[in-house]
Design a protein around this motif. Structure first.
Motif, short mmCIF file in Angstrom:
data_model
loop_
_atom_site.label_atom_id
_atom_site.label_comp_id
_atom_site.label_asym_id
_atom_site.label_seq_id
_atom_site.Cartn_x
_atom_site.Cartn_y
_atom_site.Cartn_z
N LYS A 198 -22.89 6.47 -10.84
CA LYS A 198 -21.59 6.01 -11.33
C LYS A 198 -21.64 4.74 -12.16
N GLY A 199 -22.63 3.90 -11.94
CA GLY A 199 -22.70 2.64 -12.68
C GLY A 199 -23.11 2.78 -14.13
N VAL A 200 -23.68 3.92 -14.49
CA VAL A 200 -24.17 4.13 -15.85
C VAL A 200 -23.01 4.52 -16.76
N THR A 201 -22.84 3.78 -17.86
CA THR A 201 -21.77 4.08 -18.81
C THR A 201 -22.31 4.70 -20.10
N THR A 202 -23.56 4.42 -20.41
CA THR A 202 -24.15 4.93 -21.65
C THR A 202 -25.44 5.67 -21.35
N ILE A 262 -22.60 8.82 -25.10
CA ILE A 262 -23.85 9.57 -25.10
C ILE A 262 -24.44 9.41 -26.49
N GLU A 263 -25.55 8.68 -26.57
CA GLU A 263 -26.13 8.35 -27.87
C GLU A 263 -26.85 9.53 -28.51
N ASN A 264 -27.62 9.28 -29.54
CA ASN A 264 -28.26 10.30 -30.36
C ASN A 264 -29.39 11.05 -29.67
N GLN A 265 -29.45 12.34 -29.92
CA GLN A 265 -30.52 13.24 -29.50
C GLN A 265 -30.87 13.15 -28.02
N LYS A 280 -17.81 9.04 -26.43
CA LYS A 280 -18.39 8.92 -27.77
C LYS A 280 -19.75 9.63 -27.71
N ILE A 281 -19.91 10.65 -28.54
CA ILE A 281 -21.14 11.46 -28.53
C ILE A 281 -21.83 11.33 -29.88
N GLY A 282 -23.13 10.92 -29.84
CA GLY A 282 -23.92 10.77 -31.06
C GLY A 282 -24.39 12.11 -31.57
#
Length: 181
Positions: A123-127, A151-154, A178-180
């Motif tokens: 739960k603590g993870v945001t990215t 969720i960043e790239n690839q 936000k999705i990369g």
């Protein structure tokens, strides 16, 4: 060098100390260990299992990078950050337990962990950073908390068997992620 028993009283595994010890297959830590340095076990290709003591609060960058025969890992409760490339190339890694206190998972942490089939993001993870699960070709299921906002790239490139993304938030929260690329 195939087996190591680190004596009681040692508190830190220093940077790169066992890097490239390809014959190392077993290591026993004392309970006094609190940190594992950057590159500490990088490319220890015969290491299959490792019991990280509960007192460990820090695991360095690339600490287990290229440990291709490492099969399972339980990250201790005191660890709050999994740094970049920590388990990159651990192709036999099938089981990972991430404690609920982890708030950051770095770039490419599980890149090329081809035996990993499922994982729960605390739960603590945001990215979820770039390439986190890149080429985890047997990953079928991932559980994300409602706190994931980016969720960043690839992140899932090469995860050809990923069929289930279980999201514990609302539809509205999911759509706001936000999705990369």
């Amino acid at each position: 060098l195939t087996n190591i028993e680190i004596p009681e009283g040692v508190t830190s595994i220093e940077v790169g100390i066992f890097k490239d010890c390809s014959s190392l297959s077993r290591i026993k830590f004392p309970q006094t260990i609190t940190s594992i340095g950057d590159y500490a076990f990088q490319s220890c290709s015969n290491l299959t299992n490792i019991d990280i003591p509960e007192n460990v609060t820090s695991i360095g960058y690339n600490a287990f990078y290229g440990c291709k025969n490492l099969m399972s890992i339980i990250i201790p409760e005191g660890v709050t950050m999994i740094k970049d490339n920590t388990f990159w190339g651990c192709r036999s890694l099938a089981s990972v337990t991430i404690p609920k206190g982890v708030s950051s998972i770095g770039t490419s942490v599980f890149n090329e962990c081809r035996s990993l089939t499922s994982i729960v993001i605390p739960k603590g993870v945001t990215t979820i950073k770039n390439h986190t699960f890149f080429n985890c070709s047997n990953l079928t299921s991932i559980t994300l908390s409602e706190n994931v906002t980016n969720i960043e790239n690839q992140v899932f490139t090469g995860c050809s068997k990923l069929t289930d993304i279980i999201y514990n938030g609302t539809e509205e929260q999911f759509k706001a992620i936000k999705i990369g690329l």
